[in-house]
Design a protein around this motif. Structure first.
Motif, PDB file in Angstrom:
ATOM      1  N   GLY A 171      41.602  39.626  48.406  1.00  0.00           N
ATOM      2  CA  GLY A 171      40.754  40.368  47.480  1.00  0.00           C
ATOM      3  C   GLY A 171      39.290  40.234  47.866  1.00  0.00           C
TER       4      GLY A 171
ATOM      5  N   PRO B 101      33.431  40.226  44.541  1.00  0.00           N
ATOM      6  CA  PRO B 101      32.454  39.140  44.638  1.00  0.00           C
ATOM      7  C   PRO B 101      33.101  37.762  44.719  1.00  0.00           C
ATOM      8  CG  PRO B 101      31.990  40.565  42.729  1.00  0.00           C
ATOM      9  CD  PRO B 101      33.203  41.114  43.388  1.00  0.00           C
ATOM     10  N   ALA B 102      34.171  37.521  43.958  1.00  0.00           N
ATOM     11  CA  ALA B 102      34.793  36.200  43.957  1.00  0.00           C
ATOM     12  C   ALA B 102      35.343  35.864  45.344  1.00  0.00           C
ATOM     13  CB  ALA B 102      35.912  36.135  42.911  1.00  0.00           C
TER      14      ALA B 102
ATOM     15  N   GLU C   4      41.165  42.877  52.053  1.00  0.00           N
ATOM     16  CA  GLU C   4      40.892  43.807  50.949  1.00  0.00           C
ATOM     17  C   GLU C   4      41.789  45.036  51.118  1.00  0.00           C
ATOM     18  OE1 GLU C   4      39.204  44.124  47.999  1.00  0.00           O
ATOM     19  OE2 GLU C   4      40.140  46.100  48.064  1.00  0.00           O
ATOM     20  N   LYS C   5      42.476  45.398  50.041  1.00  0.00           N
ATOM     21  CA  LYS C   5      43.420  46.516  50.174  1.00  0.00           C
ATOM     22  C   LYS C   5      42.731  47.876  50.193  1.00  0.00           C
ATOM     23  CE  LYS C   5      44.468  47.011  45.248  1.00  0.00           C
ATOM     24  NZ  LYS C   5      45.474  47.079  44.213  1.00  0.00           N
ATOM     25  N   ARG C   6      41.528  47.948  49.632  1.00  0.00           N
ATOM     26  CA  ARG C   6      40.868  49.255  49.609  1.00  0.00           C
ATOM     27  C   ARG C   6      40.268  49.571  50.977  1.00  0.00           C
ATOM     28  NH1 ARG C   6      37.450  49.261  44.153  1.00  0.00           N
ATOM     29  NH2 ARG C   6      37.624  47.020  43.978  1.00  0.00           N
TER      30      ARG C   6
ATOM     31  N   ALA D  80      30.214  48.458  35.330  1.00  0.00           N
ATOM     32  CA  ALA D  80      28.997  49.070  34.800  1.00  0.00           C
ATOM     33  C   ALA D  80      27.753  48.389  35.373  1.00  0.00           C
ATOM     34  CB  ALA D  80      28.990  49.013  33.284  1.00  0.00           C
TER      35      ALA D  80
ATOM     36  N   GLY E 291      26.040  45.484  35.247  1.00  0.00           N
ATOM     37  CA  GLY E 291      25.028  44.606  34.654  1.00  0.00           C
ATOM     38  C   GLY E 291      25.284  43.148  35.019  1.00  0.00           C
TER      39      GLY E 291
ATOM     40  N   ARG F  39      26.759  48.143  42.809  1.00  0.00           N
ATOM     41  CA  ARG F  39      27.864  47.284  43.258  1.00  0.00           C
ATOM     42  C   ARG F  39      28.464  47.712  44.588  1.00  0.00           C
ATOM     43  NH1 ARG F  39      31.846  44.367  39.753  1.00  0.00           N
ATOM     44  NH2 ARG F  39      32.739  43.799  41.761  1.00  0.00           N
TER      45      ARG F  39
ATOM     46  N   VAL G 218      48.037  42.677  50.790  1.00  0.00           N
ATOM     47  CA  VAL G 218      49.082  41.655  50.849  1.00  0.00           C
ATOM     48  C   VAL G 218      50.256  42.122  50.014  1.00  0.00           C
ATOM     49  CG1 VAL G 218      49.713  39.295  50.237  1.00  0.00           C
ATOM     50  CG2 VAL G 218      47.500  39.774  51.300  1.00  0.00           C
TER      51      VAL G 218
ATOM     52  N   ASP H  64      42.255  38.582  43.602  1.00  0.00           N
ATOM     53  CA  ASP H  64      42.717  39.964  43.606  1.00  0.00           C
ATOM     54  C   ASP H  64      42.473  40.725  42.310  1.00  0.00           C
ATOM     55  OD1 ASP H  64      44.553  38.087  42.724  1.00  0.00           O
ATOM     56  OD2 ASP H  64      46.299  39.252  43.278  1.00  0.00           O
TER      57      ASP H  64
ATOM     58  N   ASP I  67      38.370  37.525  38.232  1.00  0.00           N
ATOM     59  CA  ASP I  67      39.176  38.270  37.258  1.00  0.00           C
ATOM     60  C   ASP I  67      40.652  37.930  37.360  1.00  0.00           C
ATOM     61  OD1 ASP I  67      37.056  39.570  36.161  1.00  0.00           O
ATOM     62  OD2 ASP I  67      37.734  41.599  36.638  1.00  0.00           O
TER      63      ASP I  67
ATOM     64  N   GLY J 114      31.948  39.952  34.155  1.00  0.00           N
ATOM     65  CA  GLY J 114      32.749  39.067  34.989  1.00  0.00           C
ATOM     66  C   GLY J 114      32.155  38.774  36.350  1.00  0.00           C
ATOM     67  N   ILE J 115      31.031  39.404  36.684  1.00  0.00           N
ATOM     68  CA  ILE J 115      30.460  39.211  38.026  1.00  0.00           C
ATOM     69  C   ILE J 115      30.004  37.762  38.200  1.00  0.00           C
ATOM     70  CG2 ILE J 115      28.688  39.951  39.665  1.00  0.00           C
ATOM     71  CD1 ILE J 115      28.532  42.628  38.068  1.00  0.00           C
TER      72      ILE J 115
HETATM   73  C1  LIG Z   1      34.340  49.818  33.541  1.00  0.00           C
HETATM   74  C2  LIG Z   1      33.963  48.402  33.846  1.00  0.00           C
HETATM   75  C3  LIG Z   1      32.680  47.950  33.587  1.00  0.00           C
HETATM   76  C4  LIG Z   1      32.316  46.630  33.884  1.00  0.00           C
HETATM   77  N1  LIG Z   1      31.041  46.259  33.666  1.00  0.00           N
HETATM   78  C5  LIG Z   1      30.625  45.022  34.012  1.00  0.00           C
HETATM   79  C6  LIG Z   1      29.245  44.652  33.868  1.00  0.00           C
HETATM   80  O1  LIG Z   1      28.398  45.464  33.479  1.00  0.00           O
HETATM   81  N2  LIG Z   1      28.886  43.391  34.215  1.00  0.00           N
HETATM   82  C7  LIG Z   1      29.799  42.467  34.688  1.00  0.00           C
HETATM   83  O2  LIG Z   1      29.403  41.322  34.971  1.00  0.00           O
HETATM   84  N3  LIG Z   1      31.089  42.797  34.848  1.00  0.00           N
HETATM   85  C8  LIG Z   1      31.531  44.052  34.522  1.00  0.00           C
HETATM   86  N4  LIG Z   1      32.845  44.393  34.716  1.00  0.00           N
HETATM   87  C9  LIG Z   1      33.774  43.376  35.243  1.00  0.00           C
HETATM   88  C10 LIG Z   1      33.596  43.167  36.736  1.00  0.00           C
HETATM   89  O3  LIG Z   1      33.722  44.374  37.426  1.00  0.00           O
HETATM   90  C11 LIG Z   1      34.628  42.161  37.253  1.00  0.00           C
HETATM   91  O4  LIG Z   1      34.629  41.017  36.421  1.00  0.00           O
HETATM   92  C12 LIG Z   1      34.355  41.701  38.702  1.00  0.00           C
HETATM   93  O5  LIG Z   1      34.469  42.760  39.603  1.00  0.00           O
HETATM   94  C13 LIG Z   1      35.341  40.601  39.085  1.00  0.00           C
HETATM   95  O6  LIG Z   1      35.218  40.267  40.437  1.00  0.00           O
HETATM   96  P1  LIG Z   1      36.455  39.758  41.275  1.00  0.00           P
HETATM   97  O7  LIG Z   1      35.940  39.474  42.635  1.00  0.00           O
HETATM   98  O8  LIG Z   1      37.151  38.693  40.537  1.00  0.00           O
HETATM   99  O9  LIG Z   1      37.485  40.976  41.291  1.00  0.00           O
HETATM  100  P2  LIG Z   1      37.324  42.489  41.863  1.00  0.00           P
HETATM  101  O10 LIG Z   1      35.915  42.857  42.001  1.00  0.00           O
HETATM  102  O11 LIG Z   1      38.201  43.334  41.016  1.00  0.00           O
HETATM  103  O12 LIG Z   1      37.965  42.372  43.318  1.00  0.00           O
HETATM  104  C14 LIG Z   1      39.343  42.194  43.520  1.00  0.00           C
HETATM  105  C15 LIG Z   1      39.700  42.891  44.805  1.00  0.00           C
HETATM  106  O13 LIG Z   1      41.006  42.521  45.221  1.00  0.00           O
HETATM  107  C16 LIG Z   1      41.619  43.617  45.847  1.00  0.00           C
HETATM  108  N5  LIG Z   1      43.070  43.394  45.844  1.00  0.00           N
HETATM  109  C17 LIG Z   1      43.904  43.356  44.772  1.00  0.00           C
HETATM  110  N6  LIG Z   1      45.173  43.121  45.168  1.00  0.00           N
HETATM  111  C18 LIG Z   1      45.144  42.979  46.528  1.00  0.00           C
HETATM  112  C19 LIG Z   1      46.147  42.727  47.512  1.00  0.00           C
HETATM  113  N7  LIG Z   1      47.423  42.560  47.176  1.00  0.00           N
HETATM  114  N8  LIG Z   1      45.769  42.655  48.813  1.00  0.00           N
HETATM  115  C20 LIG Z   1      44.460  42.828  49.162  1.00  0.00           C
HETATM  116  N9  LIG Z   1      43.472  43.075  48.263  1.00  0.00           N
HETATM  117  C21 LIG Z   1      43.805  43.148  46.966  1.00  0.00           C
HETATM  118  C22 LIG Z   1      41.171  44.790  44.991  1.00  0.00           C
HETATM  119  O14 LIG Z   1      41.249  46.013  45.687  1.00  0.00           O
HETATM  120  C23 LIG Z   1      39.727  44.410  44.670  1.00  0.00           C
HETATM  121  O15 LIG Z   1      38.802  44.962  45.550  1.00  0.00           O
HETATM  122  C24 LIG Z   1      33.257  45.714  34.435  1.00  0.00           C
HETATM  123  C25 LIG Z   1      34.540  46.156  34.704  1.00  0.00           C
HETATM  124  C26 LIG Z   1      34.892  47.487  34.434  1.00  0.00           C
HETATM  125  C27 LIG Z   1      36.273  47.926  34.758  1.00  0.00           C
END
Ligand SMILES: Cc1cc2nc3c(=O)[nH]c(=O)nc-3n(C[C@H](O)[C@H](O)[C@H](O)COP(=O)(O)OP(=O)(O)OC[C@H]3O[C@@H](n4cnc5c(N)ncnc54)[C@H](O)[C@@H]3O)c2cc1C
Ligand code: SF4
Ligand code: SF4
Lengths: 62, 389
Positions: B10, B13-14, B33-35, B45, B47, B96, B120, B151, B275, B287-288
């Protein structure tokens, strides 16, 4: 009956994947797939999909 | 077969921060990253508070759409309160797509191997390692000593490793966000509007994006969303009323976890971050920051484990403790606050904003806001005393 996805409507938010208790849904990048062998047609995902992309249809139609 | 010390699954940011942290220590890391592209499509959004960015990055101008001075809070009945951020809790509206991309590049520059369009599919556990089945342009398998599941909300990696992350419909919000052009708003402040008719179980946000642009969106609790009245129904209704002239230049849809953090976000040879570990703030959906923090802590934990060659579950307990101490316990408390808040009627929200409007905006912060709002709720007031904001 079986659960289907309208790929034109699905915006790949991933919500249905995280609530399906039967692990029937997978999001492959931007393509959603539903495993009919795992789905028990509880309809939860159909109700909550924010895009109205999931629907149930007769199996013959697919 | 390629062999790694850690595979991070995944590239949000995490995952990127975790991969960077481990690569910096000289270990062999693969970030998948799958995308097709890191950061796109955006599901946020955008913030974030300055404190998190500063802690883990050298903030770059190109990441920032707008610096934020404060927040305007509104009730369904049109009441208004102003919150003026002080210097330390200033915020930003990010771009972002650029931010996530750059973090992945930083991981790569630190020595991690990074790959997009690599999903994966399956994980097999062997005695001292994992076999990771990957689907990209080709199917292939890599071997790794450890795994970090980064992920995101739809992540299935924890499930593959035996940790149940399935969410109840009361613990997930469906978010929809439009980037609107041609809107006339105060570009220095974010706006948040509550109300059961506007966004059941969630709220409407208006985040400035510079010039005449804004991220306008809302979250609706899945348990309160129906096929007819879903996030799109509510957002279209709001936008047509408030910004009838605006045009939509981007649509962002995504699910936001508003759950308690996982009780167990570790196991033999693996850790779960961001997340995927259900670490976003259940009240605000942000969640960022927590993704960055948990990613960095996981990176440090895995690096230490690699140095000692000890990947036992017992050794990884430490990660859970650290995450809970820094962000998890706060999230857990916010879960209870969310549960209380979603019971508010529109009148309760009107009364709340009326009370808040009487406070000096310079002195109004999240803690004060919640203390005033829940002044008659002993349970929450005692929770608030323990929260580190
Ligand atoms: C509409 C909306 C508004 C939001 N607004 C805010 C905000 O204003 N401020 C804020 O702090 N947070 C906000 N969030 C939350 C924030 O986007 C997430 O908390 C943050 O992106 C979490 O980061 P992450 O790295 O844990 O996961 P993600 O950013 O979701 O990254 C996970 C990645 O893993 C990849 N992945 C998944 N499964 C697999 C696999 N099997 N193999 C390979 N890759 C895989 C996915 O494609 C994805 O790119 C918002 C969310 C949404 C939906
Ligand atoms: S909930 Fe609906 S829009 Fe979201 S991924 Fe599932 S089918 Fe697509
Ligand atoms: S109908 Fe129920 S079991 Fe079938 S995919 Fe949807 S949520 Fe899963």
């Amino acid at each position: 009956m079986a659960v289907n996805v309208d790929v034109n409507k699905c915006c790949y938010c991933g919500g249905c994947v995280s609530i399906c208790k039967y692990d029937a849904i997978t999001l492959k990048e931007t393509v959603l797939t539903i495993d009919n062998n795992k789905c028990i047609e509880c309809n939860l995902c159909v109700e909550v999909c924010p895009a109205g992309a999931l629907f149930t249809a007769e199996k013959e139609e697919i | 077969m390629e062999k790694y010390d850690t595979v991070v699954i995944g590239g949000g940011p995490a995952g990127s921060i975790a991969a960077r942290t481990i690569a910096e220590k000289g270990f062999k890391v693969l970030l998948l990253e799958k995308r097709q592209e890191f950061g796109r499509p955006v599901r946020c959004a955008e913030g974030v508070s300055k404190k998190w960015l500063e802690k883990y990055t050298d903030i770059k101008d190109k990441w920032i759409s707008r610096p934020i001075k404060g927040a305007i809070l509104k009730s369904p009945g049109g009441k208004k309160a102003l919150m003026q951020y002080n210097e330390s809790d200033r915020g930003y509206i990010l771009d972002r797509s650029v931010f996530d991309f750059d973090l992945a590049v930083e991981a790569s520059e630190s020595g991690a191997t990074v790959r997009t369009k690599n999903r994966v599919e399956r994980i097999e556990r062997n005695k001292d390692s994992f076999k990771i089945y990957i689907e990209g342009f080709n199917k292939y398998i890599v071997e790794s000593k450890t795994i970090i599941a980064a992920d995101g909300v739809e992540g299935k990696i924890p499930r593959m490793l035996g940790i149940n992350t399935i969410l109840d419909p009361g613990d997930i919000e469906f978010g929809l966000n439009y980037q609107l052009e041609g809107v006339d708003i105060n570009q220095d402040y974010i706006e948040m509007i509550g109300g059961n008719e506007l966004a059941p179980g969630g709220y409407v946000w208006i985040f400035p994006k510079g010039e005449h642009s804004a991220n306008v969106g809302l979250g609706v609790l899945a348990s309160r969303s129906t096929k007819e009245k879903n996030a799109k129904y509510f957002l279209d209704k709001f936008v047509s009323k408030r910004f009838p002239e605006a045009s939509i230049s981007k649509v962002v849809a995504g699910a936001v976890t508003v759950a308690k953090p996982l009780k167990k976000m570790y196991g033999n040879s693996f850790l779960i971050v961001g997340d995927s570990a259900r670490l976003s703030n259940p009240l605000t959906g942000a969640g960022i920051g927590n993704a960055l923090e948990s990613g960095a802590l996981a990176g440090e934990t895995i690096s230490k484990a690699l140095e000692k060659n000890d990947f036992s579950e017992n050794n990884f307990k430490e990660y859970q403790k650290k995450v809970m101490k820094s962000v998890g316990n706060t999230s857990k408390k916010f879960y209870h606050i969310k549960e209380a808040f979603i019971k508010f009627s529109d009148k309760d929200i009107d009364d709340m904003i009326t009370l808040l409007s009487q406070v000096d905006p310079e002195k109004l912060n999240l803690k004060k806001l919640l203390t005033i709002t829940f002044k008659n709720n002993k349970e929450i007031i005692s929770l608030l005393k323990k929260i580190v904001f």
